[in-house]
Design a protein around this motif. Structure first.
Motif, PDB file in Angstrom:
ATOM      1  N   TRP B  61       0.817  -1.217   0.000  1.00 17.17           N
ATOM      2  CA  TRP B  61       0.000   0.000   0.000  1.00 17.17           C
ATOM      3  C   TRP B  61       0.847   1.261   0.000  1.00 17.17           C
ATOM      4  CZ3 TRP B  61      -5.222   0.526   2.810  1.00 17.17           C
ATOM      5  CH2 TRP B  61      -6.035  -0.581   2.561  1.00 17.17           C
ATOM      6  N   PHE B  62       1.991   1.170   0.628  1.00 14.78           N
ATOM      7  CA  PHE B  62       2.710   2.420   0.945  1.00 14.78           C
ATOM      8  C   PHE B  62       3.933   2.649   0.076  1.00 14.78           C
ATOM      9  CE2 PHE B  62       0.574   0.852   4.760  1.00 14.78           C
ATOM     10  CZ  PHE B  62      -0.272   1.917   5.002  1.00 14.78           C
ATOM     11  N   LEU B  63       4.028   1.872  -0.988  1.00 11.66           N
ATOM     12  CA  LEU B  63       5.168   2.009  -1.868  1.00 11.66           C
ATOM     13  C   LEU B  63       5.261   3.441  -2.401  1.00 11.66           C
ATOM     14  CD1 LEU B  63       6.932  -0.426  -2.227  1.00 11.66           C
ATOM     15  CD2 LEU B  63       5.953  -0.776  -4.511  1.00 11.66           C
ATOM     16  N   GLU B  64       6.421   4.051  -2.206  1.00 15.99           N
ATOM     17  CA  GLU B  64       6.681   5.425  -2.659  1.00 15.99           C
ATOM     18  C   GLU B  64       5.764   6.469  -2.010  1.00 15.99           C
ATOM     19  OE1 GLU B  64       9.351   5.908  -4.400  1.00 15.99           O
ATOM     20  OE2 GLU B  64       9.663   3.735  -4.614  1.00 15.99           O
ATOM     21  N   LYS B  65       5.085   6.080  -0.969  1.00 11.90           N
ATOM     22  CA  LYS B  65       4.196   7.046  -0.339  1.00 11.90           C
ATOM     23  C   LYS B  65       4.910   7.893   0.732  1.00 11.90           C
ATOM     24  CE  LYS B  65       0.293   5.870  -2.328  1.00 11.90           C
ATOM     25  NZ  LYS B  65       0.191   6.393  -3.701  1.00 11.90           N
ATOM     26  N   PHE B  66       5.957   7.294   1.305  1.00 11.93           N
ATOM     27  CA  PHE B  66       6.727   8.079   2.285  1.00 11.93           C
ATOM     28  C   PHE B  66       7.681   8.997   1.541  1.00 11.93           C
ATOM     29  CE2 PHE B  66       5.624   4.271   4.765  1.00 11.93           C
ATOM     30  CZ  PHE B  66       5.012   4.883   5.854  1.00 11.93           C
ATOM     31  N   LYS B  67       7.487  10.327   1.716  1.00 14.30           N
ATOM     32  CA  LYS B  67       8.353  11.283   1.008  1.00 14.30           C
ATOM     33  C   LYS B  67       9.541  11.634   1.900  1.00 14.30           C
ATOM     34  CE  LYS B  67       5.309  11.808  -2.349  1.00 14.30           C
ATOM     35  NZ  LYS B  67       5.248  10.401  -2.851  1.00 14.30           N
ATOM     36  N   ASP B  68      10.672  11.882   1.291  1.00  9.42           N
ATOM     37  CA  ASP B  68      11.846  12.286   2.075  1.00  9.42           C
ATOM     38  C   ASP B  68      11.578  13.618   2.769  1.00  9.42           C
ATOM     39  OD1 ASP B  68      12.958  10.062   1.206  1.00  9.42           O
ATOM     40  OD2 ASP B  68      14.446  10.987  -0.145  1.00  9.42           O
ATOM     41  N   ASN B  71      16.369  15.817   6.737  1.00 10.94           N
ATOM     42  CA  ASN B  71      17.134  14.886   7.575  1.00 10.94           C
ATOM     43  C   ASN B  71      16.499  13.493   7.682  1.00 10.94           C
ATOM     44  OD1 ASN B  71      19.006  16.881   8.172  1.00 10.94           O
ATOM     45  ND2 ASN B  71      17.778  17.586   9.920  1.00 10.94           N
ATOM     46  N   LEU B  72      15.609  13.192   6.793  1.00 11.51           N
ATOM     47  CA  LEU B  72      14.914  11.908   6.888  1.00 11.51           C
ATOM     48  C   LEU B  72      14.698  11.371   5.468  1.00 11.51           C
ATOM     49  CD1 LEU B  72      13.723  10.358   9.308  1.00 11.51           C
ATOM     50  CD2 LEU B  72      11.521  11.402   8.786  1.00 11.51           C
ATOM     51  N   THR B  73      15.337  10.212   5.158  1.00 13.01           N
ATOM     52  CA  THR B  73      15.112   9.649   3.807  1.00 13.01           C
ATOM     53  C   THR B  73      14.552   8.241   3.918  1.00 13.01           C
ATOM     54  OG1 THR B  73      17.471   9.173   3.844  1.00 13.01           O
ATOM     55  CG2 THR B  73      16.769  10.944   2.399  1.00 13.01           C
ATOM     56  N   PHE B  74      13.729   7.919   2.993  1.00 18.89           N
ATOM     57  CA  PHE B  74      13.113   6.591   2.980  1.00 18.89           C
ATOM     58  C   PHE B  74      13.618   5.820   1.770  1.00 18.89           C
ATOM     59  CE2 PHE B  74      10.204   9.165   5.434  1.00 18.89           C
ATOM     60  CZ  PHE B  74       9.823   8.319   6.454  1.00 18.89           C
ATOM     61  N   TYR B  75      13.855   4.527   1.959  1.00 14.47           N
ATOM     62  CA  TYR B  75      14.101   3.662   0.793  1.00 14.47           C
ATOM     63  C   TYR B  75      13.387   2.339   1.038  1.00 14.47           C
ATOM     64  CZ  TYR B  75      17.867   1.670   3.695  1.00 14.47           C
ATOM     65  OH  TYR B  75      18.579   1.082   4.694  1.00 14.47           O
ATOM     66  N   TYR B  76      13.144   1.629  -0.018  1.00 11.61           N
ATOM     67  CA  TYR B  76      12.284   0.458   0.092  1.00 11.61           C
ATOM     68  C   TYR B  76      13.069  -0.817  -0.087  1.00 11.61           C
ATOM     69  CZ  TYR B  76       8.724   3.944   0.121  1.00 11.61           C
ATOM     70  OH  TYR B  76       7.965   5.014   0.485  1.00 11.61           O
ATOM     71  N   VAL B  77      12.766  -1.835   0.711  1.00 12.86           N
ATOM     72  CA  VAL B  77      13.444  -3.131   0.618  1.00 12.86           C
ATOM     73  C   VAL B  77      12.378  -4.206   0.507  1.00 12.86           C
ATOM     74  CG1 VAL B  77      15.526  -2.427   1.853  1.00 12.86           C
ATOM     75  CG2 VAL B  77      13.550  -3.240   3.140  1.00 12.86           C
ATOM     76  N   PHE B  78      12.786  -5.365  -0.021  1.00  9.27           N
ATOM     77  CA  PHE B  78      11.765  -6.384  -0.291  1.00  9.27           C
ATOM     78  C   PHE B  78      12.142  -7.771   0.183  1.00  9.27           C
ATOM     79  CE2 PHE B  78      11.596  -2.935  -3.357  1.00  9.27           C
ATOM     80  CZ  PHE B  78      10.277  -2.509  -3.198  1.00  9.27           C
ATOM     81  N   GLY B  79      13.131  -7.916   1.053  1.00  9.67           N
ATOM     82  CA  GLY B  79      13.560  -9.224   1.527  1.00  9.67           C
ATOM     83  C   GLY B  79      12.673  -9.733   2.651  1.00  9.67           C
ATOM     84  N   ASN B  80      13.158 -10.750   3.359  1.00  9.15           N
ATOM     85  CA  ASN B  80      12.376 -11.141   4.524  1.00  9.15           C
ATOM     86  C   ASN B  80      12.828 -10.334   5.744  1.00  9.15           C
ATOM     87  OD1 ASN B  80      14.284 -12.469   6.263  1.00  9.15           O
ATOM     88  ND2 ASN B  80      14.273 -14.191   4.844  1.00  9.15           N
ATOM     89  N   LEU B  81      11.970 -10.307   6.771  1.00  8.11           N
ATOM     90  CA  LEU B  81      12.141  -9.382   7.911  1.00  8.11           C
ATOM     91  C   LEU B  81      13.502  -9.512   8.595  1.00  8.11           C
ATOM     92  CD1 LEU B  81      10.983  -7.267   9.849  1.00  8.11           C
ATOM     93  CD2 LEU B  81       9.990  -9.143  11.158  1.00  8.11           C
ATOM     94  N   GLU B  82      13.866 -10.758   8.911  1.00  7.22           N
ATOM     95  CA  GLU B  82      15.097 -10.977   9.674  1.00  7.22           C
ATOM     96  C   GLU B  82      16.325 -10.455   8.928  1.00  7.22           C
ATOM     97  OE1 GLU B  82      15.285 -11.690  12.817  1.00  7.22           O
ATOM     98  OE2 GLU B  82      13.077 -11.734  12.722  1.00  7.22           O
ATOM     99  N   ASP B  83      16.395 -10.802   7.604  1.00  2.67           N
ATOM    100  CA  ASP B  83      17.552 -10.371   6.821  1.00  2.67           C
ATOM    101  C   ASP B  83      17.616  -8.858   6.726  1.00  2.67           C
ATOM    102  OD1 ASP B  83      18.058 -12.966   6.516  1.00  2.67           O
ATOM    103  OD2 ASP B  83      17.352 -13.139   4.426  1.00  2.67           O
ATOM    104  N   GLU B  84      16.469  -8.275   6.398  1.00  2.00           N
ATOM    105  CA  GLU B  84      16.443  -6.825   6.200  1.00  2.00           C
ATOM    106  C   GLU B  84      16.742  -6.067   7.494  1.00  2.00           C
ATOM    107  OE1 GLU B  84      16.581  -5.454   3.473  1.00  2.00           O
ATOM    108  OE2 GLU B  84      16.011  -7.138   2.181  1.00  2.00           O
TER     109      GLU B  84
END
Lengths: 304, 436
Positions: B61-68, B71-84
């Protein structure tokens, strides 16, 4: 100057909420003399002293200083050392002494000069920058004494001046008090120390239950209270036995082969007659009249 | 007269030289300046470090919805929780926002992993983005266009305007007035107590040190009492002035520092609550401050503050001096302190009522009675008080402290020479009525 009266209290009365502290008390203090104000605790001595110092107000009566009713302008001519006395604990000794002297109307410069002299005399110059809380009780008392006499008042009032002093300092103080009298001050002091009264005072007044019960020159009072008692010390095989009914032996003791007898003389006979009676029987070592001590008179008068 | 000055001098110097006075004089302004500066400074600080947040969004739902943000930047990851979690937190030193898939298919739960406690600005931003998005989707699902809702929202801006007797309109802001009222009332309360107690302690010290009789053989007890009261008053004024000057200096230093940091002083002001509201409603805050403060009449404020501080202090400190003279031990002070200070506590306790209705008859009466007037009148003045009321109240206060000082003098001069007597109100009454 002897007959001059420095301070006179005439029929001074004062009552507090539930008791009468002074009831028509009169005293006369000749100038340049030492006057002892005696009395048991709670007799009213401090109340009288406070009235003289204008700290308390009397209900009735008059207090005259050199013949004039005492007033606030006389305050600078009085030095008062109260029984309840102390100093600011956090203040430095020198600073505090200067302050108290200024309150008595001295200039700062004059106070400093006089204080230096006294501090040197009492050899306490090194205390100048100490805080009072660092001093012992006796040391603080010395400072208080200096502050009381510093402005050279004509009238000095000491309430229990010797309490808190060791015997050496008591003597130092006594000497100073005598010197102050020689320099022209009139001194009133109140004390329970009867030995010092005998030693120092020219006149005394005894207050008991808010009234003056006795006053006058000390030697006159003693004369009036003597009861013709003599003490004889002698050597003899047996104790003295006087058949004559003009004399009665009121007590005797023996210490290291010397017998001591106190003999009361009845009216009409003299000490020489007594001696004549004794000499044939024993070897007399000493013979003296026993005058009542102020202590005895005090106790006798107070317990009446 | 000369002797009173000697006493005032001693009382003043001995207190001003004390370590506690110096410490208070330094700490006070630091605290006050901190209250003014810190909010702005802290806000500045928390933004200072750059933060990166890895977003692991299982719902999509929130892909690209969080704007930088700053002093705060967002990037998106797609692995499993533990690894990420491992990569984001330990390897990159970032934060990880995890939004799990839910059975209802409406994402309301999320987890933010971080090594240090994340700041409030981070969490509130994330929350607000998610909230808005989910709400919008729900609205759309029920057939409502979010734009309609948005356009229906309005901001109400209420400007209160005071009309004085001459018909001149002044913009007023109740919040500023309430702030000033509470501040000055509490300050007076605090000063009366702080310095009144110093008088009490001073008198007790003289009594327990047994120096008092030495002194009153040179000066009248009344002179000693007045000297102490005035000496301590000067200490209070000195401290007050030093506080104001030092606070202004400290704030000034920080402000100029802040300005070079390209943060305007304005920004700092905006952090105070009152002005934040003003900022939101689109009014230039600085302009507003000027207008509102101009409406209060600062001259009257300052003059009456000094007057009521001194008047209230003189009234209460003479009573405190009487208590100090009457009692023997610290422990006895409580039973007499409380009844004497009840009017002050009463005035503070009712401050809410008075500020709500500064013209109610209770407020007027309390600002007339000398025992409460220093606090109550200071609370009323920011809202505007008829000048005759101020003069009457000041006149009554003068009468009040002359009376209490006279009364205290009688109790004092008897009390200071009484040792070891258990004092009661009955005894004090006797001291008052009988001449000693």
């Amino acid at each position: 100057m002897d007959n001059n009266i420095a301070l006179q209290a005439i029929e001074v009365s004062k009552s507090y909420a539930n008791h009468k502290a002074l009831n028509k008390v009169s005293i006369e203090v000749p100038s340049q003399s030492i006057f002892g104000l005696l009395g048991p605790n709670g007799a009213g001595k401090t109340t009288l002293i406070r009235i003289i110092n204008l700290i308390s107000v009397m209900d009735e009566g008059k207090v005259l200083l050199n013949g004039q009713p005492i007033s606030t302008k006389d305050i600078v001519n009085i030095g008062y050392l109260p029984e309840e006395r102390g100093l600011y604990k956090k203040m430095k000794v020198g600073e505090q002494a200067v302050y108290l002297a200024q309150l008595k109307g001295m200039t700062k410069r004059d106070a400093m000069k006089q204080l230096k002299l006294w501090f040197d005399k009492f050899e306490i110059g090194s205390w100048w920058n100490k805080k009072v809380e660092e001093l012992s009780k006796g040391m603080a008392q010395k400072v208080q004494f200096i502050v009381t006499v510093l402005h050279k008042p004509d009238l000095l009032i000491f309430d229990e001046p010797f309490s808190g002093f060791d015997p050496i300092n008591v003597n130092l103080l006594k000497d100073e008090i005598i010197k102050l009298r020689e320099n022209g001050s009139t001194i009133i002091f109140s004390t329970h120390n009867m030995a010092s009264v005998e030693e120092l005072c020219d006149n005394i007044a005894l207050i008991n239950n808010s009234e003056t019960v006795l006053s006058g020159k000390i030697h006159e009072i003693k004369e009036n209270h003597k009861s013709n008692i003599f003490e004889v010390a002698y050597k003899s095989q047996s104790e003295l036995n006087l058949p004559h009914n003009s004399y009665s032996i009121s007590g005797s003791k023996t210490i290291r082969d010397i017998h001591y007898s106190t003999i009361k003389m009845n009216n009409g006979s003299t000490s020489n007659e007594l001696l004549q009676q004794i000499i044939p029987h024993v070897e007399v070592i000493s013979f003296r009249e026993i005058l009542p001590s102020i202590n005895d008179i005090f106790i006798k008068e107070v317990s009446k | 007269m000369n002797k009173i000055f000697l006493i005032i001098q001693r009382e003043y110097l001995s207190r001003v030289k004390k370590r506690s006075f110096i410490v208070m004089t330094i700490i006070g302004p630091i605290l006050m300046a901190a209250m003014i500066i810190l909010p702005a400074y802290l806000a500045d600080w928390s933004q200072a470090t750059e933060k990166r947040i890895a977003v692991l969004d299982e719902t999509g739902w929130f892909l690209e919805k969080f704007k930088d943000q700053e002093n705060l930047t967002f990037y998106y990851v797609f692995g499993n929780l533990e690894d990420e979690k491992e990569t984001a937190l330990t390897v990159n030193g970032d934060l990880l926002l995890y939004i799990p898939k839910t059975e209802l298919n409406i994402p309301v739960n999320s987890e933010l992993y971080s090594v240090k406690q994340p700041g409030l600005n981070v969490t509130s931003y994330i929350k607000s983005v998610m909230k808005q998005l989910v709400e919008n989707k729900k609205l759309l699902a029920s057939g409502i266009d979010p734009e309609v809702i948005k356009s229906a929202k309005v901001n109400i801006n209420l400007q209160t305007i005071k009309v004085d007797e001459g018909g001149i309109e002044k913009k007023s802001n109740t919040e500023v007035e309430v702030g000033l009222a509470i501040f000055s009332g509490i300050l007076i309360y605090f000063f009366i107590f702080m310095f009144g107690v110093q008088v009490l302690k001073g008198v007790m010290e003289e009594k327990s040190n047994r120096i008092v009789e030495v002194i009153i053989s040179s000066v009248k007890p009344f002179q000693l009492m007045l000297g102490k009261i005035f000496g301590v008053a000067l200490v209070g004024l000195t401290q007050f002035l030093l506080w104001i000057i030092l606070t202004l200096i400290i704030v000034g230093i920080f402000q100029s520092g802040a300005l070079t940091d390209s943060n305007s002083a304005m920004e700092m002001l905006e952090n105070s609550d009152v002005l934040k509201n003003a900022g939101k409603s689109g009014i230039d805050p600085m302009l507003m401050v000027n207008e509102v403060v101009g409406g209060i009449n600062l001259k009257v404020m300052i003059f009456s503050f000094i007057f009521y501080f001194l008047g209230g202090y003189l009234l209460y400190s003479s009573l405190f001096a009487a208590i100090g003279g009457a009692i023997d031990h610290d422990t006895d002070s409580q039973q007499f302190m409380l009844p004497v200070s009840i009017p002050l506590i009463f005035a503070i306790a009712l401050s809410g009522v008075i500020i709500n209705q500064p013209d109610s008859s209770m407020a007027v009466w309390m600002s007339m009675i000398p025992f409460t007037s220093p606090i109550t009148m200071m609370m009323r003045i920011p809202f505007g008080v008829p000048i005759w009321q101020i003069w009457t109240s000041m006149g009554l206060l003068v009468v009040g402290f002359v009376f209490t000082t006279w009364m205290a003098g009688k109790i004092y001069k008897t009390g200071i020479l009484m040792y070891g007597q258990k004092v009661s109100y009955a005894i004090i009454w006797k001291w008052l009525t009988k001449k000693y």
